[in-house]
Structure formats: structure tokens, C-alpha cells
Write an enzyme that holds these catalytic residues in place. Structure first.
Site, PDB file in Angstrom:
ATOM      1  CB  CYS A   1      -0.911  -0.050   1.237  1.00 49.49           C
ATOM      2  SG  CYS A   1      -1.837   1.452   1.522  1.00 49.49           S
TER       3      CYS A   1
ATOM      4  CB  CYS B   1      -0.277   2.359   4.083  1.00 49.96           C
ATOM      5  SG  CYS B   1      -1.885   1.795   3.569  1.00 49.96           S
ATOM      6  CG  ASP B   2       3.498   1.127   4.510  1.00 54.08           C
ATOM      7  OD1 ASP B   2       3.175   1.686   5.581  1.00 54.08           O
ATOM      8  OD2 ASP B   2       3.222  -0.055   4.252  1.00 54.08           O
TER       9      ASP B   2
HETATM   10  C1  LIG Z   1       1.400  -4.582   5.414  1.00 55.38           C
HETATM   11  C2  LIG Z   1       0.173  -3.701   5.402  1.00 55.38           C
HETATM   12  C3  LIG Z   1       0.295  -2.391   5.833  1.00 55.38           C
HETATM   13  C4  LIG Z   1      -0.834  -1.563   5.852  1.00 55.38           C
HETATM   14  N1  LIG Z   1      -0.692  -0.296   6.310  1.00 55.38           N
HETATM   15  C5  LIG Z   1      -1.773   0.500   6.394  1.00 55.38           C
HETATM   16  C6  LIG Z   1      -1.661   1.821   6.905  1.00 55.38           C
HETATM   17  O1  LIG Z   1      -0.581   2.280   7.281  1.00 55.38           O
HETATM   18  N2  LIG Z   1      -2.796   2.582   6.945  1.00 55.38           N
HETATM   19  C7  LIG Z   1      -4.008   2.108   6.509  1.00 55.38           C
HETATM   20  O2  LIG Z   1      -5.002   2.835   6.588  1.00 55.38           O
HETATM   21  N3  LIG Z   1      -4.138   0.859   6.012  1.00 55.38           N
HETATM   22  C8  LIG Z   1      -3.058   0.053   5.943  1.00 55.38           C
HETATM   23  N4  LIG Z   1      -3.172  -1.202   5.418  1.00 55.38           N
HETATM   24  C9  LIG Z   1      -4.492  -1.646   4.939  1.00 55.38           C
HETATM   25  C10 LIG Z   1      -5.355  -2.058   6.141  1.00 55.38           C
HETATM   26  O3  LIG Z   1      -4.647  -2.982   6.920  1.00 55.38           O
HETATM   27  C11 LIG Z   1      -6.667  -2.634   5.673  1.00 55.38           C
HETATM   28  O4  LIG Z   1      -7.329  -1.704   4.835  1.00 55.38           O
HETATM   29  C12 LIG Z   1      -7.567  -2.970   6.858  1.00 55.38           C
HETATM   30  O5  LIG Z   1      -6.905  -3.785   7.792  1.00 55.38           O
HETATM   31  C13 LIG Z   1      -8.834  -3.651   6.400  1.00 55.38           C
HETATM   32  O6  LIG Z   1      -9.596  -3.893   7.547  1.00 55.38           O
HETATM   33  P1  LIG Z   1     -10.746  -4.979   7.573  1.00 55.38           P
HETATM   34  O7  LIG Z   1     -11.325  -4.904   8.935  1.00 55.38           O
HETATM   35  O8  LIG Z   1     -11.637  -4.809   6.422  1.00 55.38           O
HETATM   36  O9  LIG Z   1     -10.057  -6.386   7.359  1.00 55.38           O
HETATM   37  P2  LIG Z   1      -8.683  -7.061   7.772  1.00 55.38           P
HETATM   38  O10 LIG Z   1      -7.771  -6.178   8.504  1.00 55.38           O
HETATM   39  O11 LIG Z   1      -8.210  -7.723   6.529  1.00 55.38           O
HETATM   40  O12 LIG Z   1      -9.176  -8.180   8.798  1.00 55.38           O
HETATM   41  C14 LIG Z   1      -9.952  -9.249   8.376  1.00 55.38           C
HETATM   42  C15 LIG Z   1     -10.306 -10.075   9.576  1.00 55.38           C
HETATM   43  O13 LIG Z   1     -11.238 -11.100   9.201  1.00 55.38           O
HETATM   44  C16 LIG Z   1     -10.854 -12.318   9.809  1.00 55.38           C
HETATM   45  N5  LIG Z   1     -11.422 -13.419   9.031  1.00 55.38           N
HETATM   46  C17 LIG Z   1     -11.220 -13.741   7.719  1.00 55.38           C
HETATM   47  N6  LIG Z   1     -11.923 -14.854   7.400  1.00 55.38           N
HETATM   48  C18 LIG Z   1     -12.576 -15.221   8.532  1.00 55.38           C
HETATM   49  C19 LIG Z   1     -13.444 -16.316   8.860  1.00 55.38           C
HETATM   50  N7  LIG Z   1     -13.779 -17.237   7.960  1.00 55.38           N
HETATM   51  N8  LIG Z   1     -13.934 -16.387  10.127  1.00 55.38           N
HETATM   52  C20 LIG Z   1     -13.618 -15.463  11.061  1.00 55.38           C
HETATM   53  N9  LIG Z   1     -12.806 -14.409  10.791  1.00 55.38           N
HETATM   54  C21 LIG Z   1     -12.274 -14.312   9.562  1.00 55.38           C
HETATM   55  C22 LIG Z   1      -9.346 -12.273   9.842  1.00 55.38           C
HETATM   56  O14 LIG Z   1      -8.810 -13.173  10.798  1.00 55.38           O
HETATM   57  C23 LIG Z   1      -9.127 -10.802  10.218  1.00 55.38           C
HETATM   58  O15 LIG Z   1      -9.209 -10.655  11.609  1.00 55.38           O
HETATM   59  C24 LIG Z   1      -2.084  -2.055   5.390  1.00 55.38           C
HETATM   60  C25 LIG Z   1      -2.196  -3.370   4.940  1.00 55.38           C
HETATM   61  C26 LIG Z   1      -1.072  -4.207   4.948  1.00 55.38           C
HETATM   62  C27 LIG Z   1      -1.196  -5.627   4.471  1.00 55.38           C
END
Ligand SMILES: Cc1cc2nc3c(=O)[nH]c(=O)nc-3n(C[C@H](O)[C@H](O)[C@H](O)COP(=O)(O)OP(=O)(O)OC[C@H]3O[C@@H](n4cnc5c(N)ncnc54)[C@H](O)[C@@H]3O)c2cc1C
Length: 320
Positions: A141, A144-145
Site C-alpha cells: 500500500c 500507507c507506507d
Molecule cells: C502490510 C500492510 C500495511 C498496511 N498499512 C496500512 C496503513 O498504514 N494505513 C491504513 O489505513 N491501512 C493500511 N493497510 C491496509 C489495512 O490494513 C486494511 O485496509 C484494513 O486492515 C482492512 O480492515 P478490515 O477490517 O476490512 O479487514 P482485515 O484487517 O483484513 O481483517 C480481516 C479479519 O477477518 C478475519 N477473518 C477472515 N476470514 C474469517 C473467517 N472465515 N472467520 C472469522 N474471521 C475471519 C481475519 O482473521 C481478520 O481478523 C495495510 C495493509 C497491509 C497488508
């Protein structure tokens, strides 16, 4: 697992920013949410070190610390957090109908409301040190970074729209941006290609594969093999941005919810409603565009509010 009620109002699947944000709102609205963390408690942010763009943390925050705080906040309002994955769902087609969420072949929970916040995962190249250096120079991203690499050299991998958008963004901050493309052409739109070709600090390396990641404790460079001239090359970079795609975690919703061609859950425009009554989606699982922690938390809030409204409409409907 014993719960006060046999049929729940709100089950949340996922423990990223979307899941925890919906839990806080649902709990404070007396929906007694039950949240399943899945195999990655805290979600994608637990794979990064510093999060600099989440509002309210003016000095930045460690990804794990941020998600621990989110968990504590959800627990403060009595969210029941269960460290398990949902393996299967049976979704009702009826308004006010009951959905089943399975934790194994036999064990399931029933609920009128479901918030899907299962997020997405970045695609990896599948080479050594790639996951180890995630957050230590490797990222998926640029928004983000990118800032961590101000006036430094970086590389973007990929030839599609996302890759060129990322390169375009980084070219404004970084000294030099290499775009590494496996094929001899870009898949991205013509307009984006033209914009990229005008930048004088972007170097495009077609027919190229990353063969090795260099560095001990963090990324220092990469080795590239050019398939056309069969030459190896080393470039020194501080940041490597993977832009080869994301996969939404929607395997358990295939043929249960309407998904787009890439597998993202389709929601009503400006809402979190999915194709099934009582099922709402928040965060990256329904967002192929923004994919940010703050937008995920925002849609998590929306999902809880949408569910609250849905449940009260169901109650009124039952009274008639
Ligand atoms: C390396 C990295 C750095 C990032 N840095 C930033 C940043 O600096 N700033 C920023 O704004 N964004 C950043 N992002 C993006 C950000 O992390 C995501 O946009 C955000 O985490 C998405 O949130 P979410 O809650 O939709 O899902 P996610 O964070 O993807 O979480 C999904 C959750 O669902 C759970 N899950 C999946 N399938 C199942 C299932 N079958 N049963 C139960 N639970 C399940 C997983 O265990 C997890 O807990 C970064 C992403 C990455 C990979």
C-alpha cells in the site's frame, strides 16, 4: 459456548478495523455482538510496524498496538470475542430470517443479523524473505507506507491499474521509482500509462522478475532477472510495493452472497446491505478501491447502524 440468548442479534465475522468498529457500535446499541476473530486476530494491520495515517495518533501507532486498543474498546462494551474461524454459513432469504454461522461441521450459532468483515489479503510473489520484510520495507500500500521512503528509491511490482496508480503516487514523494513488469506491456488503462510515461523519475523494467530480496533486518534491495536478454541485475531500494492484486476473504460466501467478478461482496451504493436481508458487509471485503484502515472502520460503523435499523424494522413488522 453458552450465551444468554439462543438467537443472537449480531454476529460479526472478522477482527480487523471493520469488525471492531462495528462491534463497538453494535455493543453500545445493546445488540450484544459476538465477534469471531478468524485466524488473523487484529487483521492485516498486525503485519505492519508503523501506521502513520490513522486519525488521532499524531505520532503514528504500531499496527499491533492499534488493534489491541480496538479489541479492548470492543471488550469494554461487552463484545463477546471468540478466537475461532467461521467455516460455513447458511443464510436466510427472508426478512427477519435466521442465519446460521458454523464453527465446525456440527457446532453453529444463530443470528438475525450478520456483519461480514473478513477483509482481504495481498497477493505475494512467493519468494524468500517477502513476508518477513512486510512492514520492514515491503508493503502492499503506497498510500500507507510511501511517506516512509520520501526522497529514496523504491520499486513497484505489477503492470495493472493499481501498480501504475501506486507508482504515480510514489513518484511525487520518492527520488526514483522502478516499475517491474513480468510481461512486455502494461495491462493498465491507456490514460494511466500516458501519465506514467511523462514522469522523468520512473524507470520501467519490462520482462522482469524479482528473483531475490536483499537485506538482513530490513529490505535493502532486490535482484531481477530479465527474461528477454537473460541478464541479472541488482537494484538498491528502501521500499518494495507489491501491486499484483488482493484477494477478498469471501470463500465461505461464494454462491451465498452476490460477489463481483473478483470476489468482493457487492453492497448497495452508499450502504452496507448485501444481497441477503440482515447480512451487512464492511471493510476491505467489500472495497476493492480504498482499502484503508480508516475507511474499514468507517464502514464498520455503517454496518452496525444499518443492522440496528434493520432489526428495529423487523420488530415493527412482526408486531403488525
Ligand atoms: C502490510 C500492510 C500495511 C498496511 N498499512 C496500512 C496503513 O498504514 N494505513 C491504513 O489505513 N491501512 C493500511 N493497510 C491496509 C489495512 O490494513 C486494511 O485496509 C484494513 O486492515 C482492512 O480492515 P478490515 O477490517 O476490512 O479487514 P482485515 O484487517 O483484513 O481483517 C480481516 C479479519 O477477518 C478475519 N477473518 C477472515 N476470514 C474469517 C473467517 N472465515 N472467520 C472469522 N474471521 C475471519 C481475519 O482473521 C481478520 O481478523 C495495510 C495493509 C497491509 C497488508
Amino acid at each position: 459456548m453458552l450465551f444468554k440468548k439462543k438467537i443472537q442479534d449480531c454476529i460479526i465475522i472478522g477482527s480487523g478495523p471493520a469488525g471492531y468498529s462495528s462491534a463497538v457500535y453494535a455493543a453500545r446499541a445493546d445488540m450484544n455482538p459476538i465477534l469471531f476473530t478468524g485466524s488473523q486476530p487484529g487483521g492485516q494491520l498486525t503485519t505492519t510496524t508503523s501506521v502513520d495515517n490513522y486519525l488521532g495518533f499524531y505520532e503514528g501507532v504500531n499496527g499491533n498496538d492499534l488493534m489491541n486498543n480496538c479489541k479492548k474498546q470492543a471488550e469494554r462494551f461487552n463484545t463477546k470475542i471468540i478466537n475461532q474461524s467461521v467455516i460455513h454459513v447458511i443464510l436466510s432469504n427472508k426478512k427477519g430470517g435466521i442465519h446460521r454461522v458454523f464453527l465446525d461441521k456440527k457446532k453453529y450459532l444463530e443470528s438475525r443479523g450478520l456483519i461480514v468483515a473478513t477483509g482481504s489479503r495481498p497477493k505475494f510473489l512467493g519468494i524468500n524473505k517477502e513476508k518477513k520484510f512486510m512492514g520492514l520495507g515491503i508493503s502492499s500500500c503506497a498510500t500507507c507506507d510511501g511517506f516512509f521512503h520520501k526522497e529514496k528509491n523504491v520499486a513497484v511490482i505489477g503492470g495493472g491499474d493499481t501498480a501504475l496508480e501506486e507508482a504515480n503516487y510514489l513518484a511525487k514523494i520518492c527520488q526514483k521509482v522502478y516499475i517491474i513488469v513480468r510481461k512486455g506491456y502494461f495491462k493498465a488503462s491507456k490514460a494511466l500509462q500516458e501519465r506514467i510515461l511523462k514522469k522523468n523519475n520512473i524507470d520501467i523494467l519490462f520482462y522482469s522478475n524479482v528473483t531475490e530480496i536483499i537485506g538482513y533486518n530490513f529490505l535493502e534491495g532486490i535482484k531481477i532477472f530479465n527474461q528477454k536478454n537473460k541478464m541479472n541485475r541488482t537494484i538498491l531500494i528502501s521500499g518494495l510495493f507489491l501491486a499484483i492484486g488482493h484477494v477478498p476473504n469471501t470463500e465461505i460466501f461464494k454462491s451465498k452472497l452476490d460477489l463481483d467478478e473478483r470476489g468482493y461482496i457487492i453492497v448497495q451504493k452508499g450502504e452496507t446491505r448485501t444481497s441477503k436481508p440482515g447480512v451487512f458487509a464492511a471493510g476491505d471485503v467489500q472495497d476493492p478501491i480504498y482499502r484503508q484502515a480508516i475507511t474499514s472502520a468507517g464502514t464498520g460503523c455503517m454496518a452496525a447502524l444499518d443492522l440496528e435499523k434493520y432489526l428495529s424494522l423487523c420488530e415493527e413488522y412482526e408486531k403488525i
